[in-house]
Write a protein that holds these residues in place. Structure first.
Motif, PDB file in Angstrom:
ATOM      1  N   PHE A   1      -6.031   0.221   5.105  1.00 39.35           N
ATOM      2  CA  PHE A   1      -6.954   1.348   4.973  1.00 39.35           C
ATOM      3  C   PHE A   1      -6.529   2.268   3.832  1.00 39.35           C
ATOM      4  CE2 PHE A   1      -8.652   5.558   5.924  1.00 39.35           C
ATOM      5  CZ  PHE A   1      -9.994   5.240   5.981  1.00 39.35           C
ATOM      6  N   ALA A   2      -5.241   2.520   3.745  1.00 37.04           N
ATOM      7  CA  ALA A   2      -4.756   3.444   2.710  1.00 37.04           C
ATOM      8  C   ALA A   2      -5.042   2.904   1.314  1.00 37.04           C
ATOM      9  CB  ALA A   2      -3.265   3.680   2.875  1.00 37.04           C
ATOM     10  N   ALA A   3      -5.053   1.580   1.171  1.00 35.67           N
ATOM     11  CA  ALA A   3      -5.227   1.014  -0.170  1.00 35.67           C
ATOM     12  C   ALA A   3      -6.633   1.246  -0.696  1.00 35.67           C
ATOM     13  CB  ALA A   3      -4.908  -0.474  -0.151  1.00 35.67           C
TER      14      ALA A   3
ATOM     15  N   PHE B   1       1.848   3.290  -3.212  1.00 41.77           N
ATOM     16  CA  PHE B   1       0.996   4.307  -3.847  1.00 41.77           C
ATOM     17  C   PHE B   1       1.575   5.690  -3.595  1.00 41.77           C
ATOM     18  CE2 PHE B   1      -2.456   1.138  -2.561  1.00 41.77           C
ATOM     19  CZ  PHE B   1      -2.188   0.370  -3.671  1.00 41.77           C
TER      20      PHE B   1
ATOM     21  N   LEU C   1      -9.398   2.789   1.429  1.00 43.65           N
ATOM     22  CA  LEU C   1     -10.179   3.760   2.210  1.00 43.65           C
ATOM     23  C   LEU C   1     -11.485   3.158   2.702  1.00 43.65           C
ATOM     24  CD1 LEU C   1      -9.889   6.898  -0.093  1.00 43.65           C
ATOM     25  CD2 LEU C   1      -8.355   6.150   1.709  1.00 43.65           C
ATOM     26  N   ASP C   2     -11.414   1.948   3.205  1.00 44.64           N
ATOM     27  CA  ASP C   2     -12.640   1.266   3.571  1.00 44.64           C
ATOM     28  C   ASP C   2     -12.411   0.521   4.883  1.00 44.64           C
ATOM     29  OD1 ASP C   2     -15.041  -0.033   3.603  1.00 44.64           O
ATOM     30  OD2 ASP C   2     -14.984  -0.586   1.481  1.00 44.64           O
TER      31      ASP C   2
ATOM     32  N   VAL D   1      -2.780   0.404   8.796  1.00 40.44           N
ATOM     33  CA  VAL D   1      -2.703   1.633   8.005  1.00 40.44           C
ATOM     34  C   VAL D   1      -2.652   1.296   6.516  1.00 40.44           C
ATOM     35  CG1 VAL D   1      -1.292   3.653   7.484  1.00 40.44           C
ATOM     36  CG2 VAL D   1      -1.589   2.914   9.845  1.00 40.44           C
TER      37      VAL D   1
ATOM     38  N   PRO E   1       0.813  -1.228   0.000  1.00 40.20           N
ATOM     39  CA  PRO E   1       0.000   0.000   0.000  1.00 40.20           C
ATOM     40  C   PRO E   1       0.841   1.270   0.000  1.00 40.20           C
ATOM     41  CG  PRO E   1      -0.804  -1.556   1.637  1.00 40.20           C
ATOM     42  CD  PRO E   1       0.482  -2.107   1.124  1.00 40.20           C
TER      43      PRO E   1
END
Lengths: 324, 506
Positions: free
Chosen positions: B413-415, B53, B417-418, B410, B50
């Motif tokens: 979530f960052a990948a 990105f 946003l869910d 983290v 992640p």
């Protein structure tokens, strides 16, 4: 890309939560990052278009707060529609839509989603469809195509992007109106379909120009007929189906909508924002390059356009037996 | 010639400051995760995917993030040897065979020779495999263009068959593990029928399917963390190593006596690595076995033979490049690590498969160039900083575990946003831990999750073509032999059982 946006978004949101204040009396301005829901997965045509809009806004500093792209590809748009419908803050939730905006609520009434309840921000373009074959098939005209496809019966294979998708609707139309019995095989996305035609695994497809462009330029794929009202500037020698006597045209809407319940002030702000995106040189250039049609449309005009599209898709889906 | 000029251009891109910096960073991270017992290349790559990105948002393309992850993969192959030799605990499963002779040699006071041999053999293995890769990949990619739906399905079948036939784990448990993966892969929206499937409790989060990254981080982040906490209640003593420059120089000179193991490992490792589901661990074990078999002094093996260190270390590096070959040319990952890399490519917006070489030369060649660069970087850093890695190995897992936990949360979530994905990831991690306790191999499940969504539509599309006739997998010239090979591999364990029964009867 998304992560940095997110990081910035998260940082900005936490920092600003303490300093910013809501309820500015007159014009609406977003006071936090805007959720930009994309009704498709990463990497596809819809996604690239959405990210182009986002980059135009960012580059030209059209918005004081960033747009945070969120891909919700599940359930043929159902996931995105549910997320937008249930948005906690409709004034900061917008979504890029395709035709599944019309068809998915019709096919899945259990979702209890009414397309007409979404806020009409702006129709950015209408994508077009053409009929494609491989150059080695030797077919150069629609008449030859009909002759060959009729002869081959169910041996003639058409590929498309999923069952009851736009591609399926066009294929059904051709089968029903020209006495064909082409076999329809669904693939994951338009790019995959084009690749199968170029690799001669499929006989034909009804790809959008943007999906088939690479193989058209390399000469592998040949367009036979356009499902538009007028000839496409990019393919001036390709006749429309209407010229060939068919009474059928079909488009894919590329529109930005606001979550149901968006305030009129916010809607007016996003109307203005996306009009600026539409008028930008980058967007106009993209429209031309990808052979997109359709003018900017918003507000009441867009709602009445949706009304006709919903009615039309209801008829099409009823005729194919997908809904009762 | 075309290949050489493309490669030269690629190497130049890989040498650009950003890319070189990422390669160095990746190698350091890789050496670290490789050396830490309980973490391997797949953990590093899955947990850090992640964060690529962020790299992509600065550099634009997919090349730099991929260079970073590939460097981790390489670094980990080097790093595994460090703990195998000094602690006697393999840093990663790929370095298991290195303990056989590396540990005895270290105990006899020659740890520096073992460490240097491992590093140099890794370098040779990596370089040889890179050259084979460069020669093979474009050719294979051009053949793969002719692959239609039945051919791809036949390849998928072969991948599953290698797990069953050559996997080495308990066969019913392997099959069960594959089935779990396949079932999880069907969750979501079915493209062929257009209907949602297995949307548990009507949670909309399931409608896009279970994301591979959620699974990978769950299994290799959280699951591995709990597993290591649970199992590493032992204390181990670390061998002292004298890493003076003079000693290292002497060790480098001694390396030439390890030519036999190095060359066998380099060649054999690559070809085992190509096989789907095989990868670096069986590659290094087989190379060790073969080297012992043809050695003049097989009795020395297990007591600190230098060939016994060189063979598995050359092989695991070579195999990791080999595993890249089907991933890059066919879009089929051969190991869990390459599966994560593949998932990364999709997230960065690339379309893996045979067209990658034609459509994305700007991605492919710099990446291949970076294989060469990372390899050089890895051997230099490894040799120069042996003391630092030895110091890091003393870090208790109690410091590392919270870091993994936070990075996993983290990163997930960052990948996407869910938050749904974050919870699912934690649940997957706990489930993976219990499956491991019950001795179920997890790699087949992870690969099935990746291969399932490719295999299932290909099977159904093929059958749509043939009107439901299965002979389509046998009558086509490319699909036929692959399908037959796959069936033989699946039946292989059965033959063994019958053979044993017959032996017992007579």
């Amino acid at each position: 890309m998304i992560t940095r946006r997110t990081m910035i978004g998260l940082v900005a949101a936490t920092m600003l939560a303490s300093t910013s204040f809501t309820g500015i009396a007159h014009a609406f301005e977003p006071n936090k990052p805007v959720d930009f829901i994309i009704m498709a997965g990463k990497g596809g045509g819809a996604d690239k278009m959405a990210r182009l809009m986002q980059s135009i806004i960012e580059k030209n500093k059209l918005s004081t707060r960033p747009l945070v792209p969120i891909n919700k590809s599940g359930g043929s748009g159902a996931e995105a529609l549910i997320a937008a419908k249930g948005a906690r803050d409709p004034d900061h939730t917008i979504m890029v839509t395709l035709n599944s905006f019309f068809t998915t609520p019709l096919r899945q009434p259990g979702l209890k989603i009414d397309a007409m309840k979404f806020a009409p921000i702006g129709r950015m373009a209408e994508d077009t469809f053409l009929l494609w074959v491989h150059k080695d098939s030797g077919i150069t005209t629609f008449e030859q195509y009909l002759e060959k496809a009729k002869k081959d019966g169910s041996k003639w294979v058409m590929g498309g992007t999923g069952k009851n998708s736009e591609d399926n609707i066009i294929t059904d139309y051709l089968n029903n109106n020209y006495g064909l019995s082409m076999k329809y095989i669904p693939y994951k996305g338009g790019g995959a379909v084009a690749k199968q035609v170029a690799g001669k695994q499929l006989n034909s497809s009804v790809n959008n120009p943007s999906e088939a462009l690479g193989f058209y330029e390399s000469g592998d794929m040949v367009p036979l007929v356009a499902f538009t009202d007028e000839r496409l500037p990019m393919f001036p020698d390709v006749p429309t189906l209407k010229e060939k006597g068919g009474d059928f045209s079909y488009f894919m809407q590329r529109a930005v909508v606001g979550a149901p319940g968006m305030s009129d002030e916010a809607l007016a702000y996003y109307n203005g924002l996306f009009k600026k995106v539409y008028d930008s040189a980058e967007w106009q250039d993209y429209k031309k390059k990808k052979s997109l049609m359709g003018d900017f449309m918003s507000g009441k005009d867009l709602v009445s356009y949706w009304g006709t599209q919903v009615d039309r898709h209801r008829k099409i889906l009823k005729a194919s037996g997908a809904i009762k | 010639m075309e290949v050489i000029s493309a490669l030269a251009d690629g190497v130049l891109v890989a040498l650009q400051p950003v890319n070189l910096g990422l390669a160095i960073l990746g190698v350091i991270v890789g050496l670290f995760v490789g050396a830490m017992p309980g973490l391997g290349s797949v953990n590093g790559v899955a947990i850090l995917l992640p964060f690529t990105f962020v790299i992509q948002s600065f550099t634009g393309g997919a090349t730099s993030p991929m260079i970073f992850l590939a460097a981790i993969y390489y670094g980990a192959m080097y790093g595994g040897a460090i703990s195998s030799i000094t602690l006697g605990i393999p840093g990663a499963s790929t370095a298991v065979a290195t303990t056989f002779d590396g540990r005895p040699m270290a105990l006899s006071g020659k740890a520096h020779i073992a460490l240097v041999t491992a590093a140099l053999a890794s370098f040779v293995g990596g370089t040889v495999s890179n050259i084979i890769f460069t020669a093979f990949a474009p050719a294979l990619a051009s053949v793969a263009l002719d692959f239609g739906d039945p051919e791809i399905f036949a390849l998928m079948l072969l991948a599953f068959a290698t797990f069953v036939g050559l996997g080495g784990d308990d066969i019913p448990k392997t099959i069960f593990s594959i089935c779990i993966g396949l079932v999880l892969a069907t969750v979501g929206f079915d493209i062929v029928s257009g209907e949602p499937r297995l949307i548990f409790f009507d949670i909309t989060g399931f409608s896009h399917g279970i994301r591979f990254l959620v699974l990978a981080i769950g299994v290799y982040g959280i699951g591995e963390m709990i597993w290591t906490i649970n199992t590493s209640r032992y204390s181990s003593s670390m061998t002292q190593v004298d890493v003076s420059a003079k000693n290292i120089w002497l060790a480098i000179k001694e390396f030439k006596t390890a030519w036999r193991g190095t060359s066998i490992g380099s060649a054999l490792g690559f070809f085992v690595g190509i096989l789907p589901a095989a990868g670096a661990t069986p590659g290094s074990l087989m190379s060790y076995g073969v080297t012992k078999l043809i050695s003049k002094n097989p009795k020395e093996f297990g007591k600190g033979a230098i060939d016994g260190i060189a063979a598995p270390e050359a092989a695991n590096n070579s195999a990791s490049t080999g595993a890249m070959l089907p991933m890059m040319t066919l879009g089929i990952p051969g190991s869990p690590t390459t599966a994560v890399l593949l998932a990364g490519m999709v997230i960065w917006g690339l379309q893996p498969g045979p067209l990658l070489f034609t459509n994305q030369p700007d991605f492919v060649w710099p990446l291949i160039g970076s294989f060469y660069i990372s390899n050089v970087v890895a051997v230099l850093i490894n040799l120069a900083f042996i003391p630092v890695f030895l110091w890091m190995l003393r870090m208790p897992f109690t410091i590392l575990a919270p870091m993994i936990f936070v990075l996993s949360l983290v990163g997930t979530f960052a990948a996407y946003l869910d938050m749904f994905d974050v919870w699912l990831m934690v649940i997957v991690g706990v489930a993976a831990f219990f499956l491991r306790i019950l001795d179920y191999p997890l790699a087949p499940a992870v690969l099935a999750i990746v291969l399932g969504p490719i295999a299932e539509p290909k099977l159904r599309q093929s059958l749509l073509f043939s009107d439901g006739d299965f002979s389509i997998f046998f009558t086509r010239p490319i699909a036929g032999p692959i399908t037959i090979l796959a069936i033989i591999l699946i039946l292989l364990p059965l033959f063994k059982v019958i053979k044993n029964k017959m032996k017992a009867a007579s």
